[in-house]
Design an enzyme around this catalytic site. Structure first.
Site, PDB file in Angstrom:
ATOM      1  N   TYR A  69       0.826  -1.193   0.000  1.00 33.42           N
ATOM      2  CA  TYR A  69       0.000   0.000   0.000  1.00 33.42           C
ATOM      3  C   TYR A  69       0.870   1.258   0.000  1.00 33.42           C
ATOM      4  CZ  TYR A  69      -3.561  -3.384   1.540  1.00 33.42           C
ATOM      5  OH  TYR A  69      -4.403  -4.473   1.661  1.00 33.42           O
ATOM      6  N   ILE A  73     -12.787  -5.551   7.161  1.00 31.39           N
ATOM      7  CA  ILE A  73     -11.779  -4.487   7.323  1.00 31.39           C
ATOM      8  C   ILE A  73     -12.047  -3.349   6.331  1.00 31.39           C
ATOM      9  CG2 ILE A  73      -9.901  -5.752   8.429  1.00 31.39           C
ATOM     10  CD1 ILE A  73      -8.780  -6.370   5.645  1.00 31.39           C
ATOM     11  N   VAL A 118     -12.148   7.211   6.128  1.00 32.62           N
ATOM     12  CA  VAL A 118     -11.450   8.412   6.602  1.00 32.62           C
ATOM     13  C   VAL A 118     -12.460   9.418   7.144  1.00 32.62           C
ATOM     14  CG1 VAL A 118      -9.955  10.335   5.939  1.00 32.62           C
ATOM     15  CG2 VAL A 118      -9.520   8.063   4.994  1.00 32.62           C
TER      16      VAL A 118
END
Length: 273
Positions: free
Chosen positions: A53, A229, A233
């Site tokens: 990532y 999961i 944000v």
């Protein structure tokens, strides 16, 4: 908070925090760190990341977010398949630990199967476990036949799972449930937003005064041994994610979703994104 138990008896929240695409834009770093910290305050104490990532950027964001509260976090990261040799796995793990600002991972996963033999990767994982660098190991994007090649000790398998990608229900999920091996569902609310515009999810959301994303999470959480999961944000999305375990879908709700996304009747190739 609903919880999931790993084979060694460790319990973690069934709703964690994903970090895919975090760390890609410096201008977003402050928001991403704040979001992860808010998630921890809401009880979403499992954080999933990977060296892939943002080329380690997401691990750096996580490292900043968990500074000073590492003991409260169940920390998961993943090794690239081309790094997953006997020697390369240890080196990749050390790089991840440096970026995360910690001396150990709670779970270390092979991101997907590559050219290195599984036995070499597992041997490297076991050495790291003996050294205290990881507490347990697992895999990601492995199908049933791959799992059956592994020696004892695999703690989890992380795969794509949501209403529009449910092929794992045919044989992989039942096998993991039988083995007591948690299935970590990534992209549980789909990708690109198409799933959340689906008429069935929209209708079920209307019935419960919820959102389609909340319905998708509750749909996955209805299965024993499934951990989701989602990445979030936005503060409101985080609060909604944390409450997903409270939503109970009725038989009519599930039937409506099944009509739109029929459960698998045969073996399907494992989907990946």
């Amino acid at each position: 908070m609903q919880s999931i138990t790993f084979p060694d008896g460790t319990r973690v929240p069934a709703i964690g925090q994903g970090t895919w695409h975090m760390g890609e834009r410096p201008s977003e770093r402050r928001r991403e760190v704040a979001a992860l910290r808010q998630g921890l305050e809401l009880g979403l104490t499992l954080i999933d990341t990977a060296e892939m990532y943002a080329d380690g950027g997401a691990e750096e964001v996580v490292g900043e977010a968990i500074a000073g509260c590492r003991d409260q976090v169940f920390l998961v990261s993943k090794v690239y398949p081309w790094n997953a040799s006997l020697k390369g796995t240890a080196q990749a793990c050390e790089r991840s630990l440096r970026r995360l600002g910690t001396d150990h991972l709670d779970l270390y996963l092979l991101h997907w199967r590559g050219e290195h033999p599984l036995e070499d990767t597992v041997e490297a994982f076991e050495r790291l476990r003996e050294q205290g660098r990881i507490a347990r190991w697992g895999v990601s994007n492995l199908d049933l036949s791959d799992l059956q090649e592994l020696p004892p000790g695999c703690a989890a398998n992380q795969v794509l799972y949501n209403p529009e990608s449910r092929g794992v229900e045919f044989d992989l999920l039942p096998y993991q449930q039988e083995q007591g091996m948690p299935l970590m569902a990534y992209c549980p609310v789909g990708q690109g937003g198409a799933l959340l515009r689906n008429a069935a999810l929209v209708e079920v959301a209307r019935r419960h005064a919820a959102t389609p994303a909340l319905v998708a999470l509750a749909w996955a959480l209805r299965q024993d041994g499934v951990l989701v999961i989602p990445k979030a944000v936005d503060p409101l999305h985080l609060k909604q994610n944390a409450a997903a375990h409270q939503l109970r879908l009725s038989d009519d709700d599930l039937a409506l979703i099944d009509h739109s996304f029929p459960p698998p009747r045969r073996k399907r190739t494992l989907e990946m994104v």
